[in-house]
Design a protein around this motif. Structure first.
Motif, mmCIF file in Angstrom:
data_model
loop_
_atom_site.group_PDB
_atom_site.id
_atom_site.type_symbol
_atom_site.label_atom_id
_atom_site.label_comp_id
_atom_site.label_asym_id
_atom_site.label_seq_id
_atom_site.Cartn_x
_atom_site.Cartn_y
_atom_site.Cartn_z
ATOM 1 N N CYS A 542 8.894 -5.654 -1.358
ATOM 2 C CA CYS A 542 8.615 -6.912 -0.678
ATOM 3 C C CYS A 542 8.052 -7.904 -1.692
ATOM 4 C CB CYS A 542 7.599 -6.673 0.434
ATOM 5 S SG CYS A 542 7.013 -8.193 1.193
ATOM 6 N N ASN A 544 5.889 -10.110 -1.084
ATOM 7 C CA ASN A 544 4.475 -10.365 -0.788
ATOM 8 C C ASN A 544 3.584 -9.137 -0.911
ATOM 9 O OD1 ASN A 544 5.272 -12.962 0.042
ATOM 10 N ND2 ASN A 544 5.744 -12.188 2.088
ATOM 11 N N CYS A 545 4.211 -7.947 -0.869
ATOM 12 C CA CYS A 545 3.422 -6.717 -0.808
ATOM 13 C C CYS A 545 3.991 -5.707 -1.803
ATOM 14 C CB CYS A 545 3.494 -6.069 0.573
ATOM 15 S SG CYS A 545 3.265 -7.206 1.940
ATOM 16 N N CYS A 560 9.941 -5.939 5.639
ATOM 17 C CA CYS A 560 8.689 -5.352 5.174
ATOM 18 C C CYS A 560 7.850 -5.025 6.402
ATOM 19 C CB CYS A 560 7.926 -6.331 4.277
ATOM 20 S SG CYS A 560 6.238 -5.780 3.940
ATOM 21 N N CYS A 563 4.143 -7.095 6.207
ATOM 22 C CA CYS A 563 3.949 -8.533 6.392
ATOM 23 C C CYS A 563 5.069 -9.167 7.210
ATOM 24 C CB CYS A 563 3.829 -9.239 5.046
ATOM 25 S SG CYS A 563 5.393 -9.390 4.181
#
Ligand SMILES: [Zn+2]
Ligand SMILES: [Zn+2]
Length: 827
Positions: A542, A544-545, A560, A563
């Motif tokens: 991901c 963001n993660c 994901c 998020c």
């Protein structure tokens, strides 16, 4: 008359704020006031009235919103305790306790009426309206408003004023003339969530129709054909049907109205979620005869309630032992004494079936608080409880704050469930708050579970709670036999990775042939959890993660699960451009597909967060299984919790032991609980059940003890491990997370605090870290953490408080330092 008041505001600051009280205003402690704060107006709770002039220049209270407190003395005290215990800003705690924010968020809209259109039309023809008291200028504005509204559906007041420069007085005048209509949007939204339900007024009709299949409606000769059709439908459905559902009948709409006027049918508003229950009438929880153990539990809780002193009980009842019936009986006793009770259930536990039971037993005396309520409905329920109209409250986590008076009993069902812990500020645990509230109120708290948490079981062993056991299933049904399949051996013998072992496949086939039902648990949703590049070995992460994206085949996307970020399914590797990308591993979606392939004749349903959007889907799948419309139900832990489906004789467990590989000290406990719960779904009817447990960790004690239904054995073993590792219940723990979107900030801040912890003397407290959190990046934030363990909770909290002061002195924003006392997840 006090001159000043201290106000708790819902801002991330660990303090209260002092305001001056203007002459004539009388705010109440525990009541709300509106105050200026920076550039805004905020509502807050008055925590103290006093005459101590502050050192700095202060502002005045704008308005006292309540004449009487909204938080009584006990709830105020409870809120302060939570703020103290969990190191949360007290204003944020109060906000969580009071579901009333909606009362300040109301927004007014306007729309044009038919009269308004007519007036506009006439004005357009004649140039000026007839006989008006308005000045020409005012008339011009009025027609500007009508013109503006005529082209739009509805317009917010603020926008309308900006666009037309209309005054308040003019607007009100237009409403009086019925040219325009005013609407309270939040109220309207709430109304839309209520469903009109047609209720047959005579009880005799209901009884007659339920006991006999051909509905008898008394003296039907009084009614015409259409009316009779409607009445019979209503009677056959048990006397209550949403009006919406009656529209499907081939009768004119006016028929219903006529019957309402004649007083045969009553229309009532009910929240949509639960009246829509399509469950068949169920056996009342009191139609069973109580077992000796159930009678004993009822008596123990009843005696404790009568003593009017604090008492804690742990009700340890195996799956299928009839705990819910005991809860309801206890709550009914409390109600008969004119006192109040609260039942807490996990997020997933408050199904329409449970709600139906509650309504059946308590009627209008029950308030049900669940996550499907709108803000307005929540506020309405809150007021009902506060007025004493509902003395029985059932709900998820935040129902622990219900403003009941004369609280006698709080029951926490499935007390080990992690949904009781709030994963945002204030990070309270509803079970522990329930215990504290009961203590403050001199009430009884009963914690119920088939698999109690280590903490509660330990407390019972130490005689802090009385242990009450329900050791047998109702009607002496046997617990299912559990057979372990070693998946490493399966791999050796078949030469390939298997999802469904030969043994499980064989058992499923057998059940399907006998027309019995099967549940298969795989606690991971999606199709494949990992996308791997065979050329460079990298996975799709991901953005963001720091976690893998999961492949969702039917919805054709990568998602994901942390998020919610979504991407297209890759055709090439994002790192090296190679086309050799492979989807690895199995989620519940793929499991369903595999089973379809193996058993093409079987009717298979799936229950996970992808197939269940709301309560209705959830109920729909369970009903299908209950009614025999499905042969097999596949799903995540959703299928494991508390359902009572009698036809299921086989439960297959696929990869429920994945959690054992996680770096979390509660992994064994969670696995044991999940295995026990899902095994408990088998054999609840007349045929005995069986469980096939596939595992790669067949020697692990969590797996072994679960297979033997040996709770005591598991707890003893796990307690040894906890004692040795200084984990709860032997130590208090806290997780301190430092987060920032900028890696260097997260590193610097955690480094600074790390050095501070090192040079601070903190006797007996272990501080581990700073270390990268197991999920190092989540929702764009880089994350580092400390874990604190301490035999003394007071010392630990004192150190945490000092750490927060240090962080504040170092200008680390309070929102970037998360303190999680009694953390449930360390990820
Ligand atoms: Zn690659
Ligand atoms: Zn993500």
């Amino acid at each position: 008359m006090a001159l000043f008041c201290d106000v708790a505001l819902a801002v991330p600051l660990d303090m209260v704020f002092t305001y001056a009280i203007p002459p004539g205003m009388e705010p109440a402690v525990g009541g709300r006031v509106l105050v200026p704060f920076r550039q805004q107006r905020l509502s807050g709770i008055v925590v103290e009235l006093h005459d101590r002039p502050p050192q700095i220049k202060i502002k005045k209270v704008i308005e006292a919103l309540d004449v009487a407190p909204v938080l009584d003395e006990q709830l105020l005290k409870l809120g302060k305790w939570i703020a103290d215990y969990y190191l949360a800003p007290v204003g944020e705690v109060f906000r969580t306790m009071l579901p009333l924010s909606v009362e300040f968020k109301r927004s007014i809209t306007y729309h044009i009426t038919d009269e308004g259109r007519m007036a506009l039309h006439l004005a357009g023809m004649s140039g000026s309206p007839a006989r008006s008291k308005r000045t020409p200028e005012q008339q011009l504005i009025e027609f500007r408003v009508l013109d503006y509204l005529a082209e739009r559906e509805s317009v917010r007041e603020r926008n309308l004023r900006t666009a037309t420069q209309v005054s308040n007085a003019l607007l009100s005048g237009m409403v009086r003339k019925k040219w325009i209509a005013r609407e309270d949007v939040s109220a309207a939204r709430d109304a839309a969530r209520l469903a009109k339900v047609a209720v047959l007024r005579s009880m005799d009709m209901k009884v007659a129709s339920i006991s006999e299949s051909n509905a008898r409606v008394p003296s039907t000769s009084k009614f015409n054909n259409n009316q009779r059709t409607l009445l019979e439908t209503l009677a056959a459905a048990g006397g209550r049907v949403p009006v919406e559902a009656l529209r499907g009948l081939d009768v004119p709409r006016t028929t219903l109205g006529t019957l309402v006027r004649r007083g045969v049918i009553e229309l009532v508003d009910e929240p949509q979620d639960f009246t829509a229950s399509k469950l068949k009438p169920r056996q009342s929880p009191f139609e069973f005869e109580f077992s000796a153990a159930q009678e004993n539990a009822l008596a123990k809780i009843g005696d404790a309630v009568t003593s009017r002193k604090f008492a804690g009980l742990l009700l340890h009842g195996i799956t299928g032992s009839g705990k819910t019936a005991v809860y309801l009986a206890c709550m009914r006793q409390v109600l008969e004494q004119g006192r109040s009770s609260i039942l807490l259930v996990p997020e997933i536990g408050l199904t329409p079936a449970v709600a139906a039971d509650l309504h059946q037993v308590f009627g209008d005396e029950v308030a049900i608080l669940h996550s499907g309520l709108s803000d307005g409905e929540r506020a309405e329920q809150w007021h009902r409880i506060r007025r004493g109209e509902a003395r029985v409250v059932a709900g998820t986590r935040s129902a622990v704050f219900a403003p009941v008076s004369d609280l006698a009993l709080i029951i926490v069902d499935e007390e080990q469930d992690s949904s009781y812990k709030q994963e945002e500020t204030p990070r309270y645990h509803a079970r522990d708050v329930a215990v504290m509230r009961a203590k403050m109120a001199g009430a009884v708290v009963a914690l119920g579970s088939a698999t109690p948490s280590l903490e509660s079981y330990y407390n019972a062993k130490k005689n802090k709670y009385a242990l009450v056991e329900l050791p047998d299933r109702v009607e002496k049904r046997p617990l299912p036999e559990v057979e372990i399949v070693d998946m490493r051996q399966e791999f050796q013998e078949t030469g390939q990775e298997q999802v469904i072992s030969r043994k499980l496949a064989e058992e499923i086939r057998e059940r399907l042939e006998k027309r019995e039902q099967v549940m298969v648990l795989l606690n991971r949703r999606g199709y494949s959890p990992v996308v791997l590049c065979r050329a460079c070995g990298k996975t799709l992460q991901c953005k963001n993660c720091a976690v893998s994206m999961t492949h969702h085949k039917r919805e054709r996307k990568m998602e994901c699960h942390y998020c919610g970020h979504i991407e297209r399914i890759p055709e090439k590797c994002a790192h090296c451009g190679s086309e050799y990308v492979y989807f690895v591993g199995t989620g519940s979606e793929k499991l369903e597909e595999l089973l379809h392939g193996m058993f093409p004749q079987a009717r298979i349903g799936r229950l996970d967060r992808d197939t269940v959007r709301g309560r209705e889907d959830f109920e729909h799948a369970l009903n299908a299984l209950n009614e025999g419309a499905l042969d097999m139900l596949v799903g995540t832990q959703m299928i494991a919790k508390g359902h009572d489906i009698h036809g299921v004789t086989l439960v297959g467990v696929v990869g429920a032991d994945m959690a054992l590989g996680l770096p979390d000290f509660r992994a064994a406990e969670r696995t044991f609980q999940l295995l026990t719960q899902v095994a408990g779904r088998a054999g609840r009817g007349q045929y005995p059940g069986k469980v096939i447990l596939q595992t790669y960790f067949q020697d692990h004690y969590a797996v072994q003890f679960a297979a033997r239904h040996d709770f005591a054995g598991f707890y003893d073993k796990e307690l040894q491990f906890r004692a040795w590792m200084h984990y709860p219940p032997y130590s208090a723990i806290a997780n301190v997370l430092i987060r920032s979107e900028k890696l260097d900030e997260a590193l610097t801040w955690s480094g600074e605090l790390g050095r501070w912890f090192e040079k601070t003397r903190h006797e007996g407290i272990r501080v581990l870290g700073p270390a990268a959190a197991p999920i190092m990046r989540l929702k764009r934030d880089y994350r580092y953490h400390f874990i604190l363990k301490s035999p003394s909770r007071e010392k630990m909290n004192a150190l945490l408080r000092a750490m927060l002061a240090e962080a504040s002195a170092r200008k680390i924003p309070r929102t970037q330092v998360i303190v999680d006392v009694d953390a449930v997840w360390l990820m």
